[in-house]
Write a protein that holds these residues in place. Structure first.
Motif, PDB file in Angstrom:
ATOM      1  N   LEU A  27     -28.077 -27.850 -12.728  1.00  0.00           N
ATOM      2  CA  LEU A  27     -28.527 -29.082 -13.357  1.00  0.00           C
ATOM      3  C   LEU A  27     -29.886 -29.211 -13.969  1.00  0.00           C
ATOM      4  CD1 LEU A  27     -27.205 -31.916 -10.856  1.00  0.00           C
ATOM      5  CD2 LEU A  27     -25.983 -31.126 -13.269  1.00  0.00           C
ATOM      6  N   ALA A  28     -30.852 -28.582 -13.178  1.00  0.00           N
ATOM      7  CA  ALA A  28     -31.918 -28.270 -13.642  1.00  0.00           C
ATOM      8  C   ALA A  28     -32.327 -27.559 -14.855  1.00  0.00           C
ATOM      9  CB  ALA A  28     -33.150 -27.828 -12.426  1.00  0.00           C
ATOM     10  N   GLN A  29     -31.640 -26.445 -15.063  1.00  0.00           N
ATOM     11  CA  GLN A  29     -31.438 -25.688 -16.106  1.00  0.00           C
ATOM     12  C   GLN A  29     -31.023 -26.288 -17.410  1.00  0.00           C
ATOM     13  OE1 GLN A  29     -29.378 -22.216 -14.768  1.00  0.00           O
ATOM     14  NE2 GLN A  29     -31.069 -21.146 -13.542  1.00  0.00           N
ATOM     15  N   ALA A  30     -29.956 -27.090 -17.137  1.00  0.00           N
ATOM     16  CA  ALA A  30     -29.247 -27.723 -18.285  1.00  0.00           C
ATOM     17  C   ALA A  30     -30.231 -28.773 -18.657  1.00  0.00           C
ATOM     18  CB  ALA A  30     -28.209 -28.563 -17.613  1.00  0.00           C
ATOM     19  N   GLU A  31     -31.085 -29.520 -17.892  1.00  0.00           N
ATOM     20  CA  GLU A  31     -32.080 -30.523 -18.350  1.00  0.00           C
ATOM     21  C   GLU A  31     -33.370 -29.926 -18.953  1.00  0.00           C
ATOM     22  OE1 GLU A  31     -31.784 -34.575 -15.681  1.00  0.00           O
ATOM     23  OE2 GLU A  31     -33.150 -33.180 -15.125  1.00  0.00           O
ATOM     24  N   ALA A  34     -17.335 -17.079 -15.193  1.00  0.00           N
ATOM     25  CA  ALA A  34     -17.334 -17.483 -13.763  1.00  0.00           C
ATOM     26  C   ALA A  34     -18.483 -18.373 -13.711  1.00  0.00           C
ATOM     27  CB  ALA A  34     -17.112 -16.645 -12.532  1.00  0.00           C
ATOM     28  N   SER A  35     -19.727 -17.727 -14.237  1.00  0.00           N
ATOM     29  CA  SER A  35     -20.917 -18.545 -14.054  1.00  0.00           C
ATOM     30  C   SER A  35     -21.069 -19.897 -14.974  1.00  0.00           C
ATOM     31  CB  SER A  35     -22.155 -17.788 -14.460  1.00  0.00           C
ATOM     32  OG  SER A  35     -22.221 -16.579 -13.450  1.00  0.00           O
ATOM     33  N   VAL A  36     -20.290 -19.603 -16.336  1.00  0.00           N
ATOM     34  CA  VAL A  36     -20.005 -20.781 -17.130  1.00  0.00           C
ATOM     35  C   VAL A  36     -19.001 -21.709 -16.792  1.00  0.00           C
ATOM     36  CG1 VAL A  36     -19.201 -21.517 -19.448  1.00  0.00           C
ATOM     37  CG2 VAL A  36     -20.544 -19.243 -19.063  1.00  0.00           C
ATOM     38  N   ALA A  37     -18.099 -21.354 -16.035  1.00  0.00           N
ATOM     39  CA  ALA A  37     -17.291 -22.672 -15.291  1.00  0.00           C
ATOM     40  C   ALA A  37     -18.002 -23.237 -14.192  1.00  0.00           C
ATOM     41  CB  ALA A  37     -16.072 -21.808 -14.798  1.00  0.00           C
ATOM     42  N   ARG A  38     -18.793 -22.378 -13.513  1.00  0.00           N
ATOM     43  CA  ARG A  38     -19.515 -23.304 -12.464  1.00  0.00           C
ATOM     44  C   ARG A  38     -20.411 -24.312 -12.987  1.00  0.00           C
ATOM     45  NH1 ARG A  38     -22.950 -19.708 -10.595  1.00  0.00           N
ATOM     46  NH2 ARG A  38     -24.538 -20.692 -11.546  1.00  0.00           N
ATOM     47  N   LYS A  39     -21.286 -23.710 -14.164  1.00  0.00           N
ATOM     48  CA  LYS A  39     -22.289 -24.688 -14.412  1.00  0.00           C
ATOM     49  C   LYS A  39     -21.485 -25.863 -15.300  1.00  0.00           C
ATOM     50  CE  LYS A  39     -25.845 -21.245 -15.625  1.00  0.00           C
ATOM     51  NZ  LYS A  39     -26.939 -22.004 -14.727  1.00  0.00           N
ATOM     52  N   ALA A  40     -20.332 -25.751 -15.741  1.00  0.00           N
ATOM     53  CA  ALA A  40     -19.675 -26.757 -16.619  1.00  0.00           C
ATOM     54  C   ALA A  40     -19.226 -27.954 -15.611  1.00  0.00           C
ATOM     55  CB  ALA A  40     -18.580 -25.959 -17.338  1.00  0.00           C
ATOM     56  N   SER A  41     -18.757 -27.226 -14.503  1.00  0.00           N
ATOM     57  CA  SER A  41     -18.098 -27.971 -13.105  1.00  0.00           C
ATOM     58  C   SER A  41     -19.335 -29.138 -12.620  1.00  0.00           C
ATOM     59  CB  SER A  41     -17.419 -27.146 -12.161  1.00  0.00           C
ATOM     60  OG  SER A  41     -17.183 -28.041 -11.128  1.00  0.00           O
ATOM     61  N   GLY A  89     -19.393 -37.772 -14.607  1.00  0.00           N
ATOM     62  CA  GLY A  89     -18.344 -38.648 -13.834  1.00  0.00           C
ATOM     63  C   GLY A  89     -19.339 -39.763 -12.843  1.00  0.00           C
ATOM     64  N   PHE A  90     -20.296 -39.331 -12.119  1.00  0.00           N
ATOM     65  CA  PHE A  90     -21.007 -40.108 -11.404  1.00  0.00           C
ATOM     66  C   PHE A  90     -21.905 -41.055 -12.047  1.00  0.00           C
ATOM     67  CE2 PHE A  90     -25.132 -40.630  -9.098  1.00  0.00           C
ATOM     68  CZ  PHE A  90     -24.686 -41.201  -7.951  1.00  0.00           C
ATOM     69  N   LEU A 107     -18.446 -29.702 -23.049  1.00  0.00           N
ATOM     70  CA  LEU A 107     -18.599 -28.235 -22.327  1.00  0.00           C
ATOM     71  C   LEU A 107     -17.616 -27.355 -22.703  1.00  0.00           C
ATOM     72  CD1 LEU A 107     -19.541 -30.240 -19.151  1.00  0.00           C
ATOM     73  CD2 LEU A 107     -21.048 -29.084 -20.657  1.00  0.00           C
ATOM     74  N   PRO A 108     -18.035 -26.253 -22.582  1.00  0.00           N
ATOM     75  CA  PRO A 108     -17.153 -24.977 -22.757  1.00  0.00           C
ATOM     76  C   PRO A 108     -16.242 -24.995 -21.560  1.00  0.00           C
ATOM     77  CG  PRO A 108     -19.178 -24.107 -22.202  1.00  0.00           C
ATOM     78  CD  PRO A 108     -19.483 -25.651 -22.294  1.00  0.00           C
ATOM     79  N   ALA A 109     -14.939 -24.300 -21.563  1.00  0.00           N
ATOM     80  CA  ALA A 109     -13.950 -24.543 -20.419  1.00  0.00           C
ATOM     81  C   ALA A 109     -13.380 -22.826 -20.480  1.00  0.00           C
ATOM     82  CB  ALA A 109     -12.839 -25.457 -20.622  1.00  0.00           C
ATOM     83  N   PRO A 110     -14.273 -22.001 -19.970  1.00  0.00           N
ATOM     84  CA  PRO A 110     -13.712 -20.741 -20.000  1.00  0.00           C
ATOM     85  C   PRO A 110     -12.509 -20.300 -19.065  1.00  0.00           C
ATOM     86  CG  PRO A 110     -15.612 -20.730 -18.840  1.00  0.00           C
ATOM     87  CD  PRO A 110     -15.344 -22.233 -19.480  1.00  0.00           C
TER      88      PRO A 110
END
Length: 295
Positions: A30-34, A61-68, A75-76, A91-94
């Motif tokens: 989340l910090a990297q996204a911000e 796998a890393s993209v999927a984790r970040k997107a999740s 949602g929150f 968001l990408p969904a690899p």
């Protein structure tokens, strides 16, 4: 980090009982996204979509984790009234393929334990501790983090079970075999009492044995046993526990419980290694197996 993301992490810890490692991973993603698009509670959809470019060089796998992580945050944020829209669709969904677990053969396990037992015959506390550690990794299928954090009171007194706290704070009973019980008994007789610690495998200052140190010791033992250290780790021993139990006829649901998997689909990854046994099972147990084509 923004107040919104801090609030999300606090919710994960308080309401979902997320483990420290899980929280650290969410915080990092989340910090990297911000850093890339600003406060996630206010980021417009096109900014969220731009993260695909930021993540272009990462493994699926890393993209999927970040997107999740971001989907859960959004949602929150909607539940809390911080956002009226859900930009998760941008968001990408690899598509990721879960890697098959490394599998150790019975001969490799035998070599590893032969070396550990030989070293433990000296009754050196560190050697006996290592024997107890690998007995629990392979004999009970514990995760590395579960093993190093075991409290002393988790050791069985009059029943062959360990009380283990797994992911999300879920508690389960894990069977302990006779070999592991014997190794634990030897370790408890040598375990240092000073300084006092509530952990079965203590370290300094009242802390427990570190997960990193466990990995180092297991790989070191593998090298001394004539095995490739790169192919062996605590997690690989957990895989071997599951694989070899399935080979021996264990029920998949029982294995799911012992491993502490919330979803049986996680446990099913082990079934690929036992194809020959499954074919034999169908040939011997299927209702039509005993009928010939001329019947």
């Amino acid at each position: 980090m923004s107040a919104a993301t801090e609030g999300f992490l606090a919710m994960l810890a308080a309401e979902r009982g997320a483990a420290a490692n899980t929280l650290a991973a969410y915080r990092r993603d989340l910090a990297q996204a911000e850093e890339a698009i600003g406060d996630l509670a206010d980021a417009p959809r096109d900014a969220v979509a731009s993260l695909a470019g930021e993540w272009a060089s990462l493994a699926p796998a890393s993209v999927a984790r970040k997107a999740s992580a971001l989907r859960q945050f959004f949602g929150f944020a909607i539940d809390e009234g911080w956002r009226s829209d859900d930009p998760s669709g941008a968001l990408p969904a690899p598509r990721t393929r879960r890697p098959l677990p490394k599998v150790l053969g019975h001969d490799q396990i035998a070599a590893l334990f032969a070396r550990a037992e030989e070293e433990a015959r000296t009754n050196d506390p560190k050697a006996v501790r290592l024997l107890a550690l690998i007995e629990l990794l392979y004999g009970s299928g514990l995760r590395a983090t579960e093993l190093v954090a075991l409290p002393v009171h988790a050791v069985p007194r009059d029943a062959p079970f360990l009380t283990v706290t797994g992911k999300g704070g879920a508690t389960r009973l894990v069977p302990v075999g006779g070999r592991a019980l014997e190794a634990l008994s030897r370790w408890l007789a040598l375990r240092p009492a000073d300084p006092p610690s509530r952990f079965l495998f203590p370290s300094g200052k009242g802390q427990h044995f570190s997960r990193v140190r466990l990995f180092q010791l297991v790989k070191g033992l593998a090298g001394r046993a004539g095995l490739d250290p790169a192919a062996i780790s605590p997690h690989v021993l957990r895989h071997a526990f599951a694989t070899h139990l399935l080979e021996g006829g264990a029920d998949l649901r029982v294995l799911q419980t012992m491993l502490g998997h919330a979803d049986i689909s996680t446990t099913q990854i082990y079934t690929h290694v036992d194809a020959a046994r499954l074919v034999a099972l169908v040939n011997s147990r299927h209702p039509l197996a005993t009928r010939t084509t001329s019947d």
